[in-house]
Design an enzyme around this catalytic site. Sequence first.
Site, short mmCIF file in Angstrom:
data_model
loop_
_atom_site.label_atom_id
_atom_site.label_comp_id
_atom_site.label_asym_id
_atom_site.label_seq_id
_atom_site.Cartn_x
_atom_site.Cartn_y
_atom_site.Cartn_z
N GLU A 7 0.96 -1.32 -0.16
CA GLU A 7 -0.22 0.17 0.00
C GLU A 7 0.74 1.41 0.00
O GLU A 7 0.59 2.26 -0.81
CB GLU A 7 -0.88 0.00 1.19
CG GLU A 7 -1.99 -1.06 0.99
CD GLU A 7 -3.08 -0.71 2.19
OE1 GLU A 7 -3.31 0.48 2.69
OE2 GLU A 7 -3.51 -1.93 2.97
N ASP A 83 -1.88 -3.96 3.47
CA ASP A 83 -2.12 -4.26 4.81
C ASP A 83 -2.91 -5.20 5.39
O ASP A 83 -3.99 -5.54 4.86
CB ASP A 83 -2.74 -2.82 5.59
CG ASP A 83 -1.41 -1.67 5.49
OD1 ASP A 83 -0.45 -2.10 5.18
OD2 ASP A 83 -1.96 -0.77 5.74
N TYR A 294 2.08 -3.84 13.46
CA TYR A 294 1.12 -3.08 12.87
C TYR A 294 0.22 -2.19 13.85
O TYR A 294 -0.05 -2.85 15.11
CB TYR A 294 0.09 -4.19 12.51
CG TYR A 294 -0.80 -3.71 11.50
CD1 TYR A 294 -0.41 -2.79 10.21
CD2 TYR A 294 -2.27 -4.10 11.49
CE1 TYR A 294 -1.67 -2.29 9.46
CE2 TYR A 294 -3.18 -3.32 10.58
CZ TYR A 294 -2.93 -2.61 9.64
OH TYR A 294 -3.67 -1.98 8.72
#
Length: 693
Positions: A7, A83, A294
Amino acid sequence: MKLVIVESPHKCETIGKYLGENYKVMASIGHLNDLATNGKGGFGVDIENDFKASYVIDNSKYKTVNLLKEAAKNSSEVILATDPDREGEAIAWHLTQILKLDPLKTKRLEFHEITRESITEAIENPRVIDMNLVYAQEVRRIEDRIIGFKLSGIIQKKIKARSAGRVQSATLRLIADHDVEIDSFVPEEYWTLSLELLKGKTKLTAYYNHPNDEKIVNKEQNDKILKKLDSTAQIVDIKKTIRTTESKPPFTTSTLQQEAFNILKMSTATTTRVAQHLYEGLNIGSEHVGLVTYIRTDNVALSNAFVSKAKTFIEEKFGKEYVGHRKVAKVNGAQNAHEAIRPTSLSRTPESIKNYLKTDEYKLYKLIYERTLASLMKGKVDEVSSISFKCGDLSFKCEGAKTLFDGYSKIYVFDDEDKKAFVPSLNIGDTFQVSKINNAQEFTKAPSHYNEAKIVKLMEEKGIGRPSTYAATIKTLKDHSYIESEKGLIVSTEIGRKTSFVLNKYFPKLIDTKYTATMEKELDKVQDGKISREKALKDFYYPFIKECDEASKIMYSDGDVETGEKCPICGAPLVYKKSRFGEFIGCSNFPECDYRKTDKVIEYAPGTCPKCGKPLVYRYTKNHKKFIGCSGYPDCDYIQNDEKTSKQLVVKQCPDCGGDLVVRTRKGKKFLGCSNFPKCNHMEPYIEKTIKK
């Protein structure tokens, strides 16, 4: 050559180095497409055909799409590494449609930290796209589109508000209702009483212990109590208890935003941006590496592998007695798709990499690093003393604590931790002199306005939105002028309260936090495969449209007030209107007739201008914020409580718009700029001799 698509472009260099020369890494730069605006209601959805969605590529993304298509054509394989959440899964699926790939065969990488080990493991264990995740994202996007378009259209027409939405309107209601509670608060009188006690070098403060813990409510009662005081106070009871305070779990998205706001004074938007940098990776010496896992997560659990390494690290650094054993409880409503936010390596201590980080990056990384370690350490043990005094016929109490074992507090002190004063060893019967009596009339205070951290906490507790939407929702409310930030506190604006009131009156179910939370749970069911995409949309759409149609019929229009005059151009009534520049008189037949009377409605403020003596008036900023300025503007630029603006030196008239050219400073250099900026951006060099004397 194999093509890997992520991304963010910031990940390309790092992941490319880890994968080697046989891979090329490119970025989609977020979503490439979105719902079209065709079909019924402009929703971009075929309602009659199982809500089939129609997507179009964003105009700004055609260049990216063409580059990806060209790279895919020249690659032996395309691998998707967006993601690991619903949005990322949807982007991966859209890429298969744009690049004409088979979603059931295209490899999908999932990793939760950008490190060599994590990327290597992901490339060795690929999966395929999880269509249930894609469906859940699509249901959310379609519902938000329908609510946004339908509801926004109604309130724009009826009350001239800018927009409404599933998450933003429920959040706005929380803020607006709280502000109404503050405004309606009625203060109540009470009196405080405490004694400053002295015995040798020992000083204590003891607080009046009223029977039944009732407050002193008036001066008459207060004076009666004061008459009962003596010049000494004696200890009549000492109670000691052992209190163990356990550390808090590692960070989720919301708790990181809350703690960063409370401790580091970072806004939710800044915290999200800086945390994203730490996740995507920074140059640490010769290596570009992700520093934290994350950042969009609602899970408080850590991986077994990390916990094992962390316990060894704690034992070696602090001692075996500091190693804790945490039991992780499941957070209600959490998806638990990812670990809690933690450092990717404990060997990268904050101090060891400080020189490679910007100030905000270092502070946030240090917060994450130390909170993670603290969560795996034993609790802090305190001996808490509660000391009761007798002074005349009155009872007073003093509390304090002595730390027996520091535990996690060796590296981390929580923002809301109870910090009691230290109390030395004392005995029953000890007598203290009353050195000072602290006695004051007080009034109960209204609840404080929410800050960003509190709003995020409420959103999480009530199930409004998801970790990835908290900061974006607050930003949207600010951008639409529904809320304002004043010294760190969030306050609803006039149009914000009005919008919330109308939505609550005509759409009480829709903006109820329970309804919004229920919708989130429905999305979870779609993600888990428990209900179909079509059923979720049908269950939502038809009741919602019916509610909108009924409300639209009975909702009042926020009509303009007529002045009693007629428009000189078309003959329609002239009415009072509001714009971002303040109130004015214009034609009621707008936009067919755009006549505007030059005379503005003047609302006078108390006092006169200290610079020129003319009356002061109320004005409005472009964000609808009210302020007081001189009625002689533009000849006099005085603004109350704005010293910087009032001291601006007017040099001459702007040749473009007729406004004032004033002396401004940028990067230490002076120049002349128009006072009507940003509406007019005329600038000229600053020449000292041009200044009017």
